[in-house]
Motif scaffolding. Structure first.
Motif, mmCIF file in Angstrom:
data_model
loop_
_atom_site.group_PDB
_atom_site.id
_atom_site.type_symbol
_atom_site.label_atom_id
_atom_site.label_comp_id
_atom_site.label_asym_id
_atom_site.label_seq_id
_atom_site.Cartn_x
_atom_site.Cartn_y
_atom_site.Cartn_z
ATOM 1 N N ASP A 175 0.827 -1.203 0.000
ATOM 2 C CA ASP A 175 0.000 0.000 0.000
ATOM 3 C C ASP A 175 0.864 1.257 0.000
ATOM 4 O O ASP A 175 2.097 1.203 -0.044
ATOM 5 C CB ASP A 175 -0.964 -0.007 1.188
ATOM 6 N N GLY A 176 0.204 2.434 0.063
ATOM 7 C CA GLY A 176 0.915 3.701 -0.026
ATOM 8 C C GLY A 176 1.785 4.007 1.177
ATOM 9 O O GLY A 176 2.631 4.919 1.113
ATOM 10 N N PHE A 177 1.605 3.271 2.271
ATOM 11 C CA PHE A 177 2.428 3.476 3.458
ATOM 12 C C PHE A 177 3.629 2.532 3.515
ATOM 13 O O PHE A 177 4.379 2.537 4.486
ATOM 14 C CB PHE A 177 1.582 3.300 4.724
ATOM 15 N N GLY A 178 3.773 1.709 2.495
ATOM 16 C CA GLY A 178 4.879 0.758 2.484
ATOM 17 C C GLY A 178 4.594 -0.493 3.292
ATOM 18 O O GLY A 178 5.523 -1.237 3.623
ATOM 19 N N ASP A 179 3.320 -0.765 3.584
ATOM 20 C CA ASP A 179 2.944 -1.955 4.341
ATOM 21 C C ASP A 179 2.404 -3.016 3.388
ATOM 22 O O ASP A 179 1.915 -2.704 2.296
ATOM 23 C CB ASP A 179 1.881 -1.628 5.391
ATOM 24 N N LEU A 180 2.458 -4.256 3.825
ATOM 25 C CA LEU A 180 1.932 -5.361 3.031
ATOM 26 C C LEU A 180 0.403 -5.333 3.067
ATOM 27 O O LEU A 180 -0.202 -5.436 4.136
ATOM 28 C CB LEU A 180 2.449 -6.699 3.566
ATOM 29 N N SER A 198 1.126 -11.182 8.830
ATOM 30 C CA SER A 198 1.969 -10.105 8.307
ATOM 31 C C SER A 198 1.201 -8.998 7.615
ATOM 32 O O SER A 198 1.810 -8.018 7.190
ATOM 33 C CB SER A 198 3.000 -10.695 7.321
ATOM 34 N N ARG A 199 -0.088 -9.133 7.480
ATOM 35 C CA ARG A 199 -0.864 -8.119 6.761
ATOM 36 C C ARG A 199 -0.824 -6.789 7.504
ATOM 37 O O ARG A 199 -0.935 -6.741 8.724
ATOM 38 C CB ARG A 199 -2.307 -8.573 6.593
ATOM 39 N N HIS A 200 -0.660 -5.698 6.734
ATOM 40 C CA HIS A 200 -0.588 -4.329 7.252
ATOM 41 C C HIS A 200 0.637 -4.109 8.132
ATOM 42 O O HIS A 200 0.654 -3.174 8.944
ATOM 43 C CB HIS A 200 -1.865 -3.977 8.028
ATOM 44 N N ARG A 201 1.646 -4.917 7.942
ATOM 45 C CA ARG A 201 2.910 -4.706 8.638
ATOM 46 C C ARG A 201 3.911 -4.093 7.678
ATOM 47 O O ARG A 201 3.847 -4.305 6.461
ATOM 48 C CB ARG A 201 3.453 -6.031 9.190
ATOM 49 N N PRO A 202 4.891 -3.305 8.176
ATOM 50 C CA PRO A 202 5.900 -2.714 7.294
ATOM 51 C C PRO A 202 6.648 -3.796 6.515
ATOM 52 O O PRO A 202 6.870 -4.907 7.006
ATOM 53 C CB PRO A 202 6.830 -1.979 8.260
ATOM 54 N N LEU A 203 7.035 -3.448 5.288
ATOM 55 C CA LEU A 203 7.648 -4.423 4.392
ATOM 56 C C LEU A 203 8.942 -4.988 4.963
ATOM 57 O O LEU A 203 9.234 -6.173 4.793
ATOM 58 C CB LEU A 203 7.912 -3.769 3.026
ATOM 59 N N ASN A 204 9.716 -4.135 5.649
ATOM 60 C CA ASN A 204 10.988 -4.621 6.184
ATOM 61 C C ASN A 204 10.822 -5.569 7.364
ATOM 62 O O ASN A 204 11.780 -6.190 7.809
ATOM 63 C CB ASN A 204 11.872 -3.446 6.591
ATOM 64 N N ARG A 205 9.586 -5.707 7.855
ATOM 65 C CA ARG A 205 9.312 -6.677 8.912
ATOM 66 C C ARG A 205 8.679 -7.949 8.357
ATOM 67 O O ARG A 205 8.410 -8.881 9.108
ATOM 68 C CB ARG A 205 8.396 -6.065 9.966
ATOM 69 N N VAL A 206 8.437 -7.943 7.047
ATOM 70 C CA VAL A 206 7.841 -9.112 6.392
ATOM 71 C C VAL A 206 8.871 -9.848 5.541
ATOM 72 O O VAL A 206 8.983 -11.074 5.602
ATOM 73 C CB VAL A 206 6.641 -8.692 5.514
ATOM 74 N N LEU A 207 9.634 -9.098 4.749
ATOM 75 C CA LEU A 207 10.645 -9.686 3.868
ATOM 76 C C LEU A 207 12.022 -9.602 4.510
ATOM 77 O O LEU A 207 12.337 -8.631 5.214
ATOM 78 C CB LEU A 207 10.660 -8.957 2.516
ATOM 79 N N SER A 208 12.833 -10.603 4.224
ATOM 80 C CA SER A 208 14.187 -10.641 4.782
ATOM 81 C C SER A 208 15.249 -10.241 3.774
ATOM 82 O O SER A 208 16.388 -9.979 4.154
ATOM 83 C CB SER A 208 14.496 -12.055 5.316
ATOM 84 N N ALA A 210 17.014 -7.720 1.725
ATOM 85 C CA ALA A 210 17.138 -6.262 1.689
ATOM 86 C C ALA A 210 17.108 -5.729 0.260
ATOM 87 O O ALA A 210 16.563 -4.647 0.009
ATOM 88 C CB ALA A 210 18.428 -5.833 2.386
ATOM 89 N N SER A 211 17.705 -6.467 -0.689
ATOM 90 C CA SER A 211 17.727 -5.992 -2.076
ATOM 91 C C SER A 211 16.314 -5.933 -2.655
ATOM 92 O O SER A 211 15.966 -4.983 -3.363
ATOM 93 C CB SER A 211 18.614 -6.902 -2.931
ATOM 94 N N LEU A 212 15.478 -6.915 -2.348
ATOM 95 C CA LEU A 212 14.099 -6.916 -2.827
ATOM 96 C C LEU A 212 13.305 -5.777 -2.188
ATOM 97 O O LEU A 212 12.501 -5.112 -2.857
ATOM 98 C CB LEU A 212 13.437 -8.260 -2.525
ATOM 99 N N ILE A 213 13.532 -5.533 -0.916
ATOM 100 C CA ILE A 213 12.852 -4.422 -0.238
ATOM 101 C C ILE A 213 13.220 -3.100 -0.888
ATOM 102 O O ILE A 213 12.360 -2.238 -1.113
ATOM 103 C CB ILE A 213 13.216 -4.421 1.263
ATOM 104 N N ASP A 214 14.507 -2.920 -1.214
ATOM 105 C CA ASP A 214 14.943 -1.676 -1.862
ATOM 106 C C ASP A 214 14.305 -1.527 -3.239
ATOM 107 O O ASP A 214 13.904 -0.416 -3.628
ATOM 108 C CB ASP A 214 16.469 -1.662 -1.984
ATOM 109 N N ARG A 217 10.713 -0.441 -2.721
ATOM 110 C CA ARG A 217 10.642 0.934 -2.227
ATOM 111 C C ARG A 217 10.946 1.928 -3.342
ATOM 112 O O ARG A 217 10.285 2.958 -3.471
ATOM 113 C CB ARG A 217 11.635 1.118 -1.078
ATOM 114 N N GLU A 218 11.939 1.638 -4.176
ATOM 115 C CA GLU A 218 12.257 2.521 -5.290
ATOM 116 C C GLU A 218 11.097 2.612 -6.272
ATOM 117 O O GLU A 218 10.781 3.694 -6.775
ATOM 118 C CB GLU A 218 13.514 2.021 -6.016
ATOM 119 N N ALA A 219 10.460 1.471 -6.556
ATOM 120 C CA ALA A 219 9.324 1.483 -7.479
ATOM 121 C C ALA A 219 8.158 2.277 -6.913
ATOM 122 O O ALA A 219 7.418 2.930 -7.651
ATOM 123 C CB ALA A 219 8.888 0.050 -7.784
ATOM 124 N N ARG A 220 7.971 2.229 -5.607
ATOM 125 C CA ARG A 220 6.853 2.932 -4.979
ATOM 126 C C ARG A 220 7.097 4.424 -4.886
ATOM 127 O O ARG A 220 6.160 5.230 -4.981
ATOM 128 C CB ARG A 220 6.614 2.362 -3.576
#
Length: 512
Positions: A175-180, A198-208, A210-214, A217-220
């Protein structure tokens, strides 16, 4: 009730015309007090005047006039009080009617007579009620429109969610807040999380990763949101590498600002592996073709240059050329047969045959080679074995390849045993070829059926192309729907088992 609430709100909004009744606006209590005061004052004045006239012995006419005036004033006051009482009773009837309509939740007419002096007020009140009614109707229509819009939006949301959850490919919605916001089962397996937790939790607390998270985040947050990005992503789970083609689709908010992002993972691991297999296949074929061709070319050049000193050398050179030509022909034939079987272009010719008769013919054919090498070739064929549906030529090739392969890697003085039997429980015709040759290491067992694969030990003992066992596997499993398995112990020998079902008939494909 809804209309009762509207009446209450209406009466509250009327202020002095509200729930306290209509008396305050007319000041009926004050008018009563004023009338009574005037009545007392007129009575006192009249009495005083009469007493004064009597004391002064005034003419009787003055007394009559004074009494008449007092009487008129008193009558006026009494009539005013009576009119006030009548008006109050009418207003009470109207008020009771309004309250009954409020309790019953209706917007009907009053249905009671309205005093003349109250008609302007009641007319204004009715106009106000009509405006309120129109406003309520407008709001109700607007509410219905909003309810329909909400229902349509909820339906579309559920459809989109159902589509995402039913996808075989992994899908993440951020979503627009960076949450799943949403993820399907494939994404849960791939990224190792539970959507419920994990729903509505920040992405960095769901995925391990770091490259995928970045990347997400860049796409968003990228300025040119709305344009899809496509890239390759490689990850490793349980020691197995996997390659994905990722599509990142940014979402825009209503005001045009960057919002969430949808991430789709398309697994291209098998495609990459298939491409690598093709590269390896072309490389291996080129190498296998180059070796006999180089040998053939070299000996032909030697013959043309007259390097053969006598007929014996010429015969030796021609024998080598013939052997390499046969090897080249066999290689090409195996490649074509494997390719035809894999593509489904080969057309088996099934017939009801007895494999033990075919095995005897093959053993007789290989007996001279076994004798030359010093390898004992023995067999044990059961009695009364059933016939099977099979392609005779393909079955002959498969059995021949397995037995000749066992002889090739069995040293002089060794033994190759061929057994045939029937597995009544599974209704399989079983052929077992056992040798006491060099054996196969555990790390090589899983690859001996791969194209062009040859272990270092096998390559050091005998020449080969690495296609023979691959062709056998295709003939047994793809053409005859059978099974092939192998057990081995390095330095002690190998046992290969071929299983052929009695029925159904082998799979046939029409030649295009």
């Amino acid at each position: 009730m809804r209309l009762a609430a509207e009446h209450r709100n209406l009466l509250k909004g009327l202020g002095p015309l509200g729930t306290n009744g209509f008396m305050p606006i007319l000041s009926m209590n004050r008018l009563t007090y004023l009338a009574l005061g005037l009545l007392v004052l007129v009575a006192a004045t009249s009495l005083g005047g009469i007493l004064g006239i009597i004391r002064k012995n005034a003419p009787v006419e003055y007394l009559v006039v004074w009494c008449a005036c007092g009487s008129l004033v008193v009558m006026a006051i009494v009539m005013m009080l009576l009119g006030k009482a009548r008006t109050q009773r009418s207003l009470q009837v109207v008020e009771q009617r309004l309250r009954r309509l409020i309790q019953e939740g209706r917007l009907d007419d009053f249905g009671v007579a309205i005093p003349e002096e109250m008609r302007p007020v009641m007319a204004a009140l009715c106009e106000y009620v009509d405006q309120v009614r129109d406003r309520v109707d407008h709001l109700q229509v607007r509410k219905k429109e909003l309810d329909i819009q909400m229902l349509v939006a909820e339906t579309e949301r559920r459809k989109s969610e159902a589509i995402i959850l039913s996808q075989r490919e992994a899908v993440l919605v951020i979503d627009g807040f960076g949450d799943l916001a949403l993820a399907n089962a494939a994404a849960e397996r791939l990224c190792g999380f539970s959507l419920q937790d994990s729903r509505h939790r920040p992405l960095n607390r769901v995925l391990s990763d770091a490259s995928l998270i970045d990347l997400i985040r860049e796409a968003r947050e990228q300025p040119g949101a709305g344009a899809c990005r496509q890239l390759e992503y490689t990850t490793s789970r349980d020691g197995e590498g996997r390659t994905f083609h990722i599509i990142l689709s940014p979402l825009l908010e209503a005001d045009g600002r960057p919002g969430g992002v949808v991430v789709v993972f398309h697994d291209i691991t098998q495609e990459r592996q298939a491409a690598q297999v093709k590269v390896d296949f072309v490389s291996a074929v080129s190498h296998e073709l180059r070796t006999p061709l180089s040998s053939i070319k070299a000996y032909i050049e030697m013959l043309l240059d007259g390097e053969a000193r006598d007929e014996a050398d010429q015969a030796n050179f021609l024998r080598i050329v013939s052997e390499e030509t046969t090897r080249l022909q066999r290689l090409i034939e195996n490649i074509l047969n494997i390719s035809r079987i894999e593509s489904g272009l080969i057309q088996p010719c099934p017939e009801l045959i007895q494999p033990h008769g075919l095995i005897r013919i093959i053993l007789e054919t290989l007996a001279p080679q076994a004798a030359d090498k010093g390898v004992e070739l023995d067999y044990c064929l059961g009695e009364g074995l059933p016939s099977i549906w099979a392609d005779r030529d393909m079955l002959h090739r498969a059995i021949l390849n397995v037995i000749s392969n066992a002889m090739k890697y069995t040293p002089a003085g060794g033994r190759v045993q061929v057994n045939a039997g029937f597995d009544a429980a599974r209704r399989h015709y079983v052929i077992t070829v056992t040798d006491n040759g060099i054996g196969i290491r555990d790390r090589d067992l899983g690859r001996i059926f791969d194209k062009f694969y040859r272990s270092k030990e096998a390559a050091a003992v005998a020449k080969g192309t690495g296609l023979g066992l691959n062709l056998v596997k295709h003939i047994v499993e793809s053409v005859h729907r059978g099974e092939i398995s192998v057990t081995s112990e390095p330095g002690k020998g190998t046992s290969m088992i071929l299983r052929f079902p009695l029925s159904p008939q082998p799979k046939t494909r029409a030649q295009p």
